[in-house]
Scaffold this motif. Sequence first.
Motif, PDB file in Angstrom:
ATOM      1  N   ILE A 125       0.817  -1.222   0.000  1.00  0.00           N
ATOM      2  CA  ILE A 125       0.000   0.000   0.000  1.00  0.00           C
ATOM      3  C   ILE A 125       0.852   1.274   0.000  1.00  0.00           C
ATOM      4  N   ASP A 126       1.912   1.320   0.800  1.00  0.00           N
ATOM      5  CA  ASP A 126       2.738   2.527   0.849  1.00  0.00           C
ATOM      6  C   ASP A 126       3.994   2.419  -0.019  1.00  0.00           C
ATOM      7  N   GLY A 127       4.038   1.400  -0.886  1.00  0.00           N
ATOM      8  CA  GLY A 127       5.188   1.250  -1.781  1.00  0.00           C
ATOM      9  C   GLY A 127       6.413   0.667  -1.091  1.00  0.00           C
ATOM     10  N   LEU A 128       7.535   0.703  -1.800  1.00  0.00           N
ATOM     11  CA  LEU A 128       8.800   0.150  -1.298  1.00  0.00           C
ATOM     12  C   LEU A 128       9.668   1.258  -0.725  1.00  0.00           C
ATOM     13  N   LEU A 129      10.163   1.040   0.480  1.00  0.00           N
ATOM     14  CA  LEU A 129      11.104   2.000   1.050  1.00  0.00           C
ATOM     15  C   LEU A 129      12.542   1.565   0.793  1.00  0.00           C
ATOM     16  N   ARG A 130      12.845   0.306   1.122  1.00  0.00           N
ATOM     17  CA  ARG A 130      14.193  -0.213   0.833  1.00  0.00           C
ATOM     18  C   ARG A 130      14.221  -1.734   0.943  1.00  0.00           C
ATOM     19  N   ASN A 131      15.297  -2.314   0.436  1.00  0.00           N
ATOM     20  CA  ASN A 131      15.547  -3.749   0.605  1.00  0.00           C
ATOM     21  C   ASN A 131      16.101  -4.020   1.994  1.00  0.00           C
ATOM     22  N   LEU A 132      15.820  -5.201   2.509  1.00  0.00           N
ATOM     23  CA  LEU A 132      16.489  -5.638   3.733  1.00  0.00           C
ATOM     24  C   LEU A 132      17.802  -6.304   3.353  1.00  0.00           C
TER      25      LEU A 132
END
Length: 343
Positions: A125-132
């Motif tokens: 819903i809020d998109g991708l912030l970063r990869n783990l």
Amino acid sequence: METKKVALKNFTEEQLKEFMKTIGEKSFRGSQVFTWIYKGAKSFDDMNNIPKSLREKLEKVSYIGNIDIELKLESKVDGTKKYLFLLNDGNIIETVMMNYDSRVTVCVSNQVGCRMGCKFCASTIDGLLRNLEPWEILDQVIKIQEDTGKRVSNIVLMGSGEPLDNFENTKQFLKIINEKNGLNIGYRHITLSTCGIVPKIYELADLEIPINLALSLHSPYDEGRKEIMPVANAYSIKDILDACRYYIKKTNRRVTFEYSLIKGVNDSENEAASLAKLLKGMLCHVNLIPINAVEEREYEKPDKSFIYKFRDSLEKNNIPATVRISMGSDISGACGQLRRKYK
């Protein structure tokens, strides 16, 4: 310019031995540090058979890698636990632990958020912030083992994020989780779920690691799939099934097709018949998932009679199918309900 510190939990034992050599130490120190990490050492001071000079050096160039339990919820229905983990940058990810008789299964996240845009899923819903990073995926398992005192026997990469969109880190995580002096979780006890990034399915198959592949299909028709999964605009069902057949050939593992049943969208008898035709002759299994409620979405799960009629239709056509038991839905810990948060 200050050199970026490296996370030691990102290394396999052999890689940690090599790292020791790069900082002017003997390689056996790598094995010692590796053992300490999996004994639960949280700081270099815990490693009492490592010389003080080396501990000080490690402090300057590296860190072990620890995430913290921010909140823990337990289902009153089935005992499923949902963990909210606080990452070092203030982001929060969600991880679920499920007990099935003698098995303890942990559903890990591999991205903060997700950019795949599947319409039935809260993670995106809020998109991708970063990869783990690999260690951040790994530490979800370690912290749950420490918290519960139970050995985790099975891993599913089905939390927030698309594992094949974070392919290099996922690949490294798979190596680390299997380390015999580490968590030593066998590949056959690991399932990776993907919405179908075709080139990466081929790359995963070429690694010949015998993990279980789960493919989110959700419709037997390209147009129907595009309605609920934007990734379907990039890869057709034919492309996906060809990649899955290649995966089966390379790993000799059956593929699970996940099919979220949505009332009035993809649950008709025609769809069941078309799905059976598509999968005929494949070494596969269909996991039917009655959709779970997500507050921002209007989708509803079908009536029970529809769900079991769909399953029976597949089985009548020699396609093995099961209806997934929804666990942890009262704590928003069920399939499609995990999301990212920020503290």
